[in-house]
Structure formats: C-alpha cells, structure tokens
Design an enzyme around this catalytic site. Structure first.
Site, PDB file in Angstrom:
ATOM      1  N   LEU A   1       0.872  -1.350   0.081  1.00  0.00           N
ATOM      2  CA  LEU A   1       0.070   0.009   0.093  1.00  0.00           C
ATOM      3  C   LEU A   1       0.911   1.259   0.156  1.00  0.00           C
ATOM      4  O   LEU A   1       0.781   1.907   1.181  1.00  0.00           O
ATOM      5  CB  LEU A   1      -1.131   0.035   1.183  1.00  0.00           C
ATOM      6  CG  LEU A   1      -2.219   0.897   0.785  1.00  0.00           C
ATOM      7  CD1 LEU A   1      -3.251   0.337   0.155  1.00  0.00           C
ATOM      8  CD2 LEU A   1      -2.989   1.207   2.389  1.00  0.00           C
ATOM      9  N   GLY A   2       1.665   1.388  -1.011  1.00  0.00           N
ATOM     10  CA  GLY A   2       2.612   2.496  -0.938  1.00  0.00           C
ATOM     11  C   GLY A   2       1.774   3.479  -2.060  1.00  0.00           C
ATOM     12  O   GLY A   2       0.799   3.768  -2.119  1.00  0.00           O
ATOM     13  N   ARG A   3       2.623   3.988  -3.031  1.00  0.00           N
ATOM     14  CA  ARG A   3       2.172   5.310  -3.693  1.00  0.00           C
ATOM     15  C   ARG A   3       1.196   4.777  -4.674  1.00  0.00           C
ATOM     16  O   ARG A   3      -0.073   5.262  -5.045  1.00  0.00           O
ATOM     17  CB  ARG A   3       3.085   5.976  -4.615  1.00  0.00           C
ATOM     18  CG  ARG A   3       4.267   6.539  -3.702  1.00  0.00           C
ATOM     19  CD  ARG A   3       5.475   6.994  -4.527  1.00  0.00           C
ATOM     20  NE  ARG A   3       6.288   5.944  -4.779  1.00  0.00           N
ATOM     21  CZ  ARG A   3       7.683   5.638  -4.325  1.00  0.00           C
ATOM     22  NH1 ARG A   3       8.155   6.491  -3.815  1.00  0.00           N
ATOM     23  NH2 ARG A   3       7.918   4.459  -4.580  1.00  0.00           N
ATOM     24  N   ILE A   4       1.478   3.756  -5.518  1.00  0.00           N
ATOM     25  CA  ILE A   4       0.424   3.003  -6.241  1.00  0.00           C
ATOM     26  C   ILE A   4      -0.793   2.367  -5.797  1.00  0.00           C
ATOM     27  O   ILE A   4      -1.887   2.473  -6.083  1.00  0.00           O
ATOM     28  CB  ILE A   4       1.031   1.992  -7.265  1.00  0.00           C
ATOM     29  CG1 ILE A   4       2.338   2.786  -8.056  1.00  0.00           C
ATOM     30  CG2 ILE A   4       0.204   1.613  -8.454  1.00  0.00           C
ATOM     31  CD1 ILE A   4       3.121   1.925  -8.999  1.00  0.00           C
TER      32      ILE A   4
ATOM     33  N   ASP B   1      -0.461  -8.292 -15.543  1.00  0.00           N
ATOM     34  CA  ASP B   1       0.174  -7.228 -16.494  1.00  0.00           C
ATOM     35  C   ASP B   1       1.833  -7.564 -16.567  1.00  0.00           C
ATOM     36  O   ASP B   1       2.592  -7.266 -17.595  1.00  0.00           O
ATOM     37  CB  ASP B   1       0.162  -5.848 -16.030  1.00  0.00           C
ATOM     38  CG  ASP B   1       0.697  -4.714 -16.849  1.00  0.00           C
ATOM     39  OD1 ASP B   1       0.800  -5.176 -18.325  1.00  0.00           O
ATOM     40  OD2 ASP B   1       1.392  -3.986 -16.652  1.00  0.00           O
TER      41      ASP B   1
ATOM     42  N   GLU C   1       9.274 -12.573 -18.500  1.00  0.00           N
ATOM     43  CA  GLU C   1       8.909 -11.547 -19.676  1.00  0.00           C
ATOM     44  C   GLU C   1      10.104 -11.629 -20.742  1.00  0.00           C
ATOM     45  O   GLU C   1      10.968 -11.440 -20.536  1.00  0.00           O
ATOM     46  CB  GLU C   1       8.631  -9.996 -19.318  1.00  0.00           C
ATOM     47  CG  GLU C   1       7.345 -10.288 -18.269  1.00  0.00           C
ATOM     48  CD  GLU C   1       7.444  -8.781 -17.598  1.00  0.00           C
ATOM     49  OE1 GLU C   1       8.116  -7.765 -17.958  1.00  0.00           O
ATOM     50  OE2 GLU C   1       6.656  -8.807 -16.377  1.00  0.00           O
TER      51      GLU C   1
ATOM     52  N   ARG D   1       5.439  -6.911 -10.191  1.00  0.00           N
ATOM     53  CA  ARG D   1       6.592  -7.703 -10.917  1.00  0.00           C
ATOM     54  C   ARG D   1       6.048  -9.002 -10.922  1.00  0.00           C
ATOM     55  O   ARG D   1       5.553  -9.555 -10.059  1.00  0.00           O
ATOM     56  CB  ARG D   1       7.861  -7.490 -10.031  1.00  0.00           C
ATOM     57  CG  ARG D   1       8.693  -6.218 -10.313  1.00  0.00           C
ATOM     58  CD  ARG D   1       8.987  -5.855 -11.882  1.00  0.00           C
ATOM     59  NE  ARG D   1       9.792  -4.812 -11.704  1.00  0.00           N
ATOM     60  CZ  ARG D   1       9.582  -3.564 -12.335  1.00  0.00           C
ATOM     61  NH1 ARG D   1       8.310  -3.506 -12.754  1.00  0.00           N
ATOM     62  NH2 ARG D   1      10.271  -2.674 -12.277  1.00  0.00           N
TER      63      ARG D   1
ATOM     64  N   HIS E   1       2.744  -6.197 -20.071  1.00  0.00           N
ATOM     65  CA  HIS E   1       3.600  -5.015 -19.044  1.00  0.00           C
ATOM     66  C   HIS E   1       3.344  -3.837 -19.672  1.00  0.00           C
ATOM     67  O   HIS E   1       4.300  -3.150 -19.963  1.00  0.00           O
ATOM     68  CB  HIS E   1       4.978  -5.495 -19.016  1.00  0.00           C
ATOM     69  CG  HIS E   1       5.595  -4.829 -17.884  1.00  0.00           C
ATOM     70  ND1 HIS E   1       6.711  -5.527 -17.036  1.00  0.00           N
ATOM     71  CD2 HIS E   1       5.370  -3.797 -17.085  1.00  0.00           C
ATOM     72  CE1 HIS E   1       7.135  -4.702 -15.954  1.00  0.00           C
ATOM     73  NE2 HIS E   1       6.146  -3.694 -16.189  1.00  0.00           N
TER      74      HIS E   1
ATOM     75  N   ARG F   1       4.438  -4.765   5.333  1.00  0.00           N
ATOM     76  CA  ARG F   1       5.318  -5.356   6.518  1.00  0.00           C
ATOM     77  C   ARG F   1       4.941  -4.363   7.637  1.00  0.00           C
ATOM     78  O   ARG F   1       5.022  -4.760   8.642  1.00  0.00           O
ATOM     79  CB  ARG F   1       6.949  -5.293   6.206  1.00  0.00           C
ATOM     80  CG  ARG F   1       7.272  -6.189   5.080  1.00  0.00           C
ATOM     81  CD  ARG F   1       8.334  -6.037   4.601  1.00  0.00           C
ATOM     82  NE  ARG F   1       8.522  -4.689   3.673  1.00  0.00           N
ATOM     83  CZ  ARG F   1       9.591  -4.397   3.342  1.00  0.00           C
ATOM     84  NH1 ARG F   1      10.726  -5.015   3.187  1.00  0.00           N
ATOM     85  NH2 ARG F   1       9.521  -2.899   2.722  1.00  0.00           N
ATOM     86  N   SER F   2       4.772  -3.047   7.527  1.00  0.00           N
ATOM     87  CA  SER F   2       4.284  -2.307   8.569  1.00  0.00           C
ATOM     88  C   SER F   2       2.975  -1.531   8.262  1.00  0.00           C
ATOM     89  O   SER F   2       2.598  -1.331   6.952  1.00  0.00           O
ATOM     90  CB  SER F   2       5.443  -1.214   8.722  1.00  0.00           C
ATOM     91  OG  SER F   2       5.671  -0.427   7.446  1.00  0.00           O
TER      92      SER F   2
HETATM   93  O1  A2R Z   1       6.040  -3.433   3.681  1.00  0.00           O
HETATM   94  P1  A2R Z   1       6.227  -1.700   3.710  1.00  0.00           P
HETATM   95  O2  A2R Z   1       5.501  -1.433   5.013  1.00  0.00           O
HETATM   96  O3  A2R Z   1       7.491  -1.451   3.384  1.00  0.00           O
HETATM   97  O4  A2R Z   1       5.154  -1.357   2.698  1.00  0.00           O
HETATM   98  C1  A2R Z   1       5.593  -1.325   0.869  1.00  0.00           C
HETATM   99  C2  A2R Z   1       5.126  -2.558   0.318  1.00  0.00           C
HETATM  100  N1  A2R Z   1       6.189  -3.935   0.629  1.00  0.00           N
HETATM  101  C3  A2R Z   1       5.687  -5.007   1.069  1.00  0.00           C
HETATM  102  N2  A2R Z   1       4.579  -5.575   1.503  1.00  0.00           N
HETATM  103  C4  A2R Z   1       4.467  -6.794   1.725  1.00  0.00           C
HETATM  104  N3  A2R Z   1       5.656  -7.692   1.846  1.00  0.00           N
HETATM  105  C5  A2R Z   1       6.673  -7.337   1.398  1.00  0.00           C
HETATM  106  N4  A2R Z   1       7.729  -7.882   1.397  1.00  0.00           N
HETATM  107  C6  A2R Z   1       6.793  -5.727   1.054  1.00  0.00           C
HETATM  108  N5  A2R Z   1       8.035  -4.933   0.474  1.00  0.00           N
HETATM  109  C7  A2R Z   1       7.389  -3.848   0.241  1.00  0.00           C
HETATM  110  O5  A2R Z   1       4.984  -2.442  -1.036  1.00  0.00           O
HETATM  111  C8  A2R Z   1       4.922  -0.445   0.457  1.00  0.00           C
HETATM  112  O6  A2R Z   1       3.377  -0.127   0.960  1.00  0.00           O
HETATM  113  C9  A2R Z   1       4.474  -0.993  -0.992  1.00  0.00           C
HETATM  114  C10 A2R Z   1       5.572  -0.273  -1.988  1.00  0.00           C
HETATM  115  O7  A2R Z   1       5.264   0.978  -2.063  1.00  0.00           O
HETATM  116  P2  A2R Z   1       5.923   2.245  -2.969  1.00  0.00           P
HETATM  117  O8  A2R Z   1       7.613   2.066  -2.446  1.00  0.00           O
HETATM  118  O9  A2R Z   1       5.464   3.478  -2.600  1.00  0.00           O
HETATM  119  O10 A2R Z   1       6.265   1.527  -4.335  1.00  0.00           O
HETATM  120  P3  A2R Z   1       5.134   2.058  -5.594  1.00  0.00           P
HETATM  121  O11 A2R Z   1       5.539   3.471  -5.984  1.00  0.00           O
HETATM  122  O12 A2R Z   1       3.482   1.915  -5.074  1.00  0.00           O
HETATM  123  O13 A2R Z   1       5.460   0.930  -6.514  1.00  0.00           O
HETATM  124  C11 A2R Z   1       5.340  -0.453  -6.424  1.00  0.00           C
HETATM  125  C12 A2R Z   1       5.866  -1.400  -7.363  1.00  0.00           C
HETATM  126  C13 A2R Z   1       7.394  -0.773  -8.071  1.00  0.00           C
HETATM  127  O14 A2R Z   1       8.247  -1.113  -7.082  1.00  0.00           O
HETATM  128  C14 A2R Z   1       7.472  -1.571  -9.438  1.00  0.00           C
HETATM  129  O15 A2R Z   1       7.764  -2.852  -9.133  1.00  0.00           O
HETATM  130  C15 A2R Z   1       5.640  -1.815  -9.647  1.00  0.00           C
HETATM  131  O16 A2R Z   1       4.968  -1.208  -8.464  1.00  0.00           O
HETATM  132  O17 A2R Z   1       5.421  -0.728 -10.898  1.00  0.00           O
END
Ligand code: A2R
Length: 321
Positions: free
Chosen positions: A154-157, A257, A262, A233, A280, A177-178
């Site tokens: 639940l990050g930016r996207i 997607d 790929e 991914r 994609h 995770r948090s």
């Molecule tokens: O886990 P947290 O609290 O750091 O939250 C991040 C979550 N995240 C995970 N959730 C569960 N298990 C994991 N091992 C894990 N690792 C990270 O993913 C956070 O809520 C979210 C990532 O958010 P952002 O860093 O804001 O990335 P955004 O811009 O939403 O893009 C996500 C992905 C990119 O990395 C590309 O692979 C794809 O969307 O286009």
C-alpha cells in the site's frame, strides 16, 4: 570549454530524451557496441553516469567496468534490476521515477479487475464474431460492486488503487510489512487477508524480498471465486503455483500485466479464458511515459547542476543530502 561528463546509455530511449542527455553529457550507447566487453574494458573508467530503465537495470559487467560511476538515472519506479545497496555502498546515487505513474498503473489494475470479472475479452469476441446473432445473449457475469478487495503493498500506487476501488464501493484491506496510517483494515498475515478477500491486487516492489510472496497457500485462501490481479513484478507471484491453482479450480481467475520470464508467458495461461493477459503496459501511455522520461532527464540535469537528484531511491537518499 571543459569536456562534458560521460554518460552510458544502456538501452534505447526516445529521441527527445537522448537530445536532453546530449545537452549536458557526452553520450555513448551500450546497445550500439558490437564488442561490448572490449568497449567496456577500454572506455568503462571514463563514465560517471548511466541512463537505464527498470528492465535493463545495471548489468553486473557494466557495474564492474565503471569504477568512476557517480549517478544512475533509471526510467520506471521499480528498480529491482539494480543492486541499489551495492551502488549506495560505492557512493553511486541511483534515481528512479516514482509518483508520475501512480494513476496509470492503478488504472491498469482496475481495468484488469473489471476485464476478468465482467469477462470483457470474451464478451467483445462474442460481439465481434457474430455469436450474439447466432447464439443470443452473452452469459451473465459477476458484478465488481461492493467487493472485498485486498491490496498487497500500500505505497504510492497501492493507495491510488485503493481510492479507485473505493469508487466501486469496495471494502479495502491491505497487507504490508508495517501498518500505515490509512482508513483500511491492516492484515499482517497475507493468507488471512486472502481468505477475507474476493479480489487480491498485488503492487509491491519486485526483488528477493517479495519473491513468490503470492504462493499456493495465498491463492488457495483467495479461493475458487477469487480473482488475483498482478501489476507489480512477475517475480512476486509463483507462476507455476498460479497455473496449478487455476487448473485445479482453486482460484477463480487472474488479471496479469507482469510475468516471471517476460516476454514469455506460459502457454497454460494463454489457453485459459478466466485469465486476462497484458504485455507489461501498466504505465505505457504516451502521457505517462513522457512524464517518466522527463523525470529521468531532470534527475540527470539536477545532478549536473547540484550533485543531487530529484527522486533518489530510498537506499541512496543519504547520498542526496
Ligand atoms: O512493507 P512496507 O511497509 O514497506 O510497505 C511497502 C510494500 N512492501 C511489502 N509488502 C509486503 N511484503 C513485502 N515484502 C513488502 N515489501 C514492500 O509495498 C509499500 O506499501 C509498498 C511499496 O510502495 P512504494 O515503495 O510506494 O512503491 P510504488 O511506487 O507504489 O511502486 C510499487 C511497485 C514498483 O516497485 C514496481 O515494481 C511496480 O510497482 O510498478
């Protein structure tokens, strides 16, 4: 006039981006080199900058051949093809293109969900093929309204997806995770969230930390009526387990997607009519790709001007202060 700093372009980009690179840098194109190893050995030490994307990343032979590298500008938000920790340890500032693609990728997630639920692809084929005339009305589908939607990441996207899903009266839950400060139910346990969800939308980063996070147990918990959507991914979903779950009827459908190898897509998935497949294209509109390209250029231009970038990856933020 002093020589321009040297930039290595890993893959092809738009002419507009190349022109902006060339305004500030002496640009070499790795993909144009016939003798890649010879070129890297002879010229590698002269480069201070790399322009790449989330797919090409920084290959190991390039990282090793550029001892004077200072900055990497990557096109795309995901940077799992770049060893960001290794770059940070070398003092290399890595940037990516977050935020400018949130809406597009979120739209793609919702588009896939609607397409799977309302059987858009089959219904369109029914209209186009003449089946409507020959066989009559298309079979009923299921509504997307009022569903329980679990968002993995639940990050930016992910937050943008939650806002869009709310417009379909969804009850939103999330797994990260948090815990976040948001008005949605938090599930530290992914299997429990899958059990409580009708639709699971995956939007975490890729890389070793999330590899096969969506495994057989998660798919089984989502269940025979459940729909899995992946716009993150390919590595995040265990594709063999996905095929097995769909074949066994343990999972209702999927909208994908991204894939593990790929541009290869397993034939088994191509043969299933409860699956919608995209090549994609999550961020692939003219407008969003333009904004991403612009941010790559702004990162490089700011580095030339101030030694800093606009959007560093988290691992490199300390180098940007
Ligand atoms: O886990 P947290 O609290 O750091 O939250 C991040 C979550 N995240 C995970 N959730 C569960 N298990 C994991 N091992 C894990 N690792 C990270 O993913 C956070 O809520 C979210 C990532 O958010 P952002 O860093 O804001 O990335 P955004 O811009 O939403 O893009 C996500 C992905 C990119 O990395 C590309 O692979 C794809 O969307 O286009």
């Amino acid at each position: 006039m002093p020589d321009k700093p040297k930039l290595l372009q890993i893959g092809n980009v738009t002419a507009r981006m190349t022109a902006r690179f060339e305004a500030g840098f002496d640009v070499s194109k790795l993909f144009d080199q016939e003798d890649r190893a010879g070129f890297l050995a002879a010229e590698g030490a002269s480069f201070v900058a790399i322009a790449t994307d989330g797919h090409w990343g920084v290959p190991d032979d390039v990282a090793a051949a550029l001892p004077n590298l200072k900055v990497v500008a990557s096109y795309g938000v995901g940077y799992d093809a770049i060893d960001a920790d290794g770059m940070a340890a070398r003092g290399v500032l890595v940037s990516h293109t977050p935020d400018v693609l949130n809406d597009e990728v979120a739209d793609t997630a919702i588009m896939l969900w609607l397409a799977v639920s309302r059987r858009l692809v089959q219904a369109e084929a029914w209209a186009r093929s003449g089946d409507w005339e020959a066989k009559g009305a298309f079979p009923l589908t299921h509504t997307v309204r009022g569903r329980k939607v679990g968002i993995v990441g639940l990050g930016r996207i992910g937050q943008t997806i939650a806002e869009l899903a709310s417009a379909f009266d969804a009850t939103i839950a999330y797994h990260t995770r948090s815990e976040k400060d948001v008005p949605y139910a938090y599930y530290p346990d992914l299997v429990k969230m899958a059990e409580a969800s009708e639709v699971l939308i995956v939007i975490t980063p890729g890389g070793p930390g999330t590899r096969h996070l969506i495994n057989a147990d998660v798919m089984k918990a989502l269940g025979p009526e459940g729909i899995l959507i992946n716009v993150s991914r390919g590595s995040v979903v265990d594709e063999a387990a996905l095929v097995a779950a769909l074949e066994a009827g343990e999972l209702g459908g999927a909208g994908l997607d991204v894939f593990e190898a790929e541009p290869k897509i397993p034939d088994a998935l191509k043969a299933m009519d409860n699956v919608v497949l995209l090549p994609h294209v999550g961020s692939a509109t003219v407008e969003t790709r333009m904004a991403m390209g612009d941010l790559v250029c702004r990162n490089l231009e700011m580095w030339l001007d101030k030694g800093r970038v606009v959007t560093p990856v988290p691992e490199c933020k300390f180098l940007n202060d």
